[in-house]
Design a protein around this motif. Structure first.
Motif, short mmCIF file in Angstrom:
data_model
loop_
_atom_site.label_atom_id
_atom_site.label_comp_id
_atom_site.label_asym_id
_atom_site.label_seq_id
_atom_site.Cartn_x
_atom_site.Cartn_y
_atom_site.Cartn_z
N ARG A 1 -31.39 -9.32 -24.59
CA ARG A 1 -32.34 -10.41 -24.88
C ARG A 1 -33.08 -10.83 -23.61
N ILE A 2 -32.37 -10.94 -22.51
CA ILE A 2 -33.02 -11.34 -21.25
C ILE A 2 -34.04 -10.29 -20.82
N ARG A 3 -33.68 -9.02 -20.95
CA ARG A 3 -34.62 -7.94 -20.58
C ARG A 3 -35.83 -7.93 -21.49
N ALA A 4 -35.64 -8.17 -22.78
CA ALA A 4 -36.74 -8.18 -23.74
C ALA A 4 -37.73 -9.30 -23.42
N ILE A 5 -37.23 -10.49 -23.15
CA ILE A 5 -38.11 -11.62 -22.83
C ILE A 5 -38.78 -11.41 -21.49
N THR A 6 -38.05 -10.87 -20.52
CA THR A 6 -38.64 -10.58 -19.21
C THR A 6 -39.77 -9.57 -19.32
N LEU A 7 -39.64 -8.62 -20.23
CA LEU A 7 -40.68 -7.62 -20.44
C LEU A 7 -41.98 -8.28 -20.91
N TYR A 8 -41.89 -9.28 -21.78
CA TYR A 8 -43.10 -9.99 -22.22
C TYR A 8 -43.81 -10.64 -21.03
N PHE A 9 -43.04 -11.23 -20.11
CA PHE A 9 -43.66 -11.91 -18.97
C PHE A 9 -44.18 -10.92 -17.93
N SER A 10 -43.57 -9.76 -17.81
CA SER A 10 -44.02 -8.81 -16.78
C SER A 10 -45.17 -7.93 -17.25
N SER A 11 -45.22 -7.55 -18.53
CA SER A 11 -46.28 -6.65 -18.98
C SER A 11 -46.93 -7.08 -20.29
N GLY A 12 -46.66 -8.29 -20.73
CA GLY A 12 -47.26 -8.78 -21.97
C GLY A 12 -48.70 -9.22 -21.78
N ILE A 13 -49.41 -9.31 -22.89
CA ILE A 13 -50.79 -9.77 -22.89
C ILE A 13 -50.78 -11.24 -23.27
N GLU A 14 -51.38 -12.06 -22.41
CA GLU A 14 -51.45 -13.49 -22.70
C GLU A 14 -52.65 -13.76 -23.61
N CYS A 15 -52.41 -14.53 -24.65
CA CYS A 15 -53.50 -14.90 -25.55
C CYS A 15 -53.23 -16.32 -26.07
N VAL A 16 -54.27 -16.90 -26.63
CA VAL A 16 -54.15 -18.23 -27.20
C VAL A 16 -54.01 -18.09 -28.71
N GLY A 17 -53.06 -18.78 -29.26
CA GLY A 17 -52.85 -18.75 -30.70
C GLY A 17 -52.81 -20.16 -31.27
N THR A 18 -52.78 -20.24 -32.56
CA THR A 18 -52.71 -21.51 -33.26
C THR A 18 -51.49 -21.52 -34.15
N VAL A 19 -50.71 -22.59 -34.07
CA VAL A 19 -49.55 -22.73 -34.93
C VAL A 19 -50.05 -22.98 -36.35
N GLN A 20 -49.63 -22.14 -37.28
CA GLN A 20 -50.05 -22.29 -38.66
C GLN A 20 -49.00 -23.03 -39.49
N ASN A 21 -47.73 -22.71 -39.26
CA ASN A 21 -46.67 -23.30 -40.06
C ASN A 21 -45.39 -23.36 -39.23
N ILE A 22 -44.59 -24.39 -39.48
CA ILE A 22 -43.29 -24.54 -38.83
C ILE A 22 -42.26 -24.83 -39.91
N TYR A 23 -41.14 -24.12 -39.84
CA TYR A 23 -40.07 -24.32 -40.82
C TYR A 23 -38.74 -24.38 -40.07
N PHE A 24 -37.97 -25.43 -40.30
CA PHE A 24 -36.64 -25.56 -39.72
C PHE A 24 -35.60 -25.72 -40.81
N PHE A 25 -34.46 -25.09 -40.61
CA PHE A 25 -33.30 -25.28 -41.47
C PHE A 25 -32.09 -25.34 -40.56
#
Length: 100
Positions: free
Chosen positions: A18-42
């Motif tokens: 999990r740590i390596r997967a998240i680190t990969l997003y920060f090292s080689s991921g593409i930053e973009c702006v998004g909009t939250v459409q829906n939130i669901y919690f249980f």
């Protein structure tokens, strides 16, 4: 062999993955702006649906999150910074949740 030892080793390997997967997003991921459409919690978990574009292609995808004060503060229509992968544009993390 001791089952506790096997489960401990398995748990450590999952955490490292999990740590390596998240680190990969920060090292080689593409930053973009998004909009939250829906939130669901249980209970203590939830899903956040975001709309975003990578290379002018629109995506509407979900990500799983834990219920925290940061995720509860998000609301539909809110703009968030996302990190996506060019080779897997349907997967993303919400950068704003990882940066304090």
């Amino acid at each position: 062999m001791n089952y506790c030892l096997i489960l401990t080793i398995l748990g450590i390997l999952i955490v490292i993955y999990r740590i390596r997967a998240i680190t990969l997003y920060f090292s080689s991921g593409i930053e973009c702006v998004g909009t939250v459409q829906n939130i669901y919690f249980f209970k203590g978990r939830g899903k956040i649906t975001c709309i975003y574009k990578i290379d002018n292609t629109p995506y509407t995808e979900k990500t799983r999150v834990n219920k925290t004060k940061e995720t509860k503060a998000l609301s539909p229509g809110q703009s968030v910074t996302l990190l996506g992968m060019k080779n897997q544009p349907n997967k993303f993390v919400i950068k704003d949740l990882f940066i304090a």
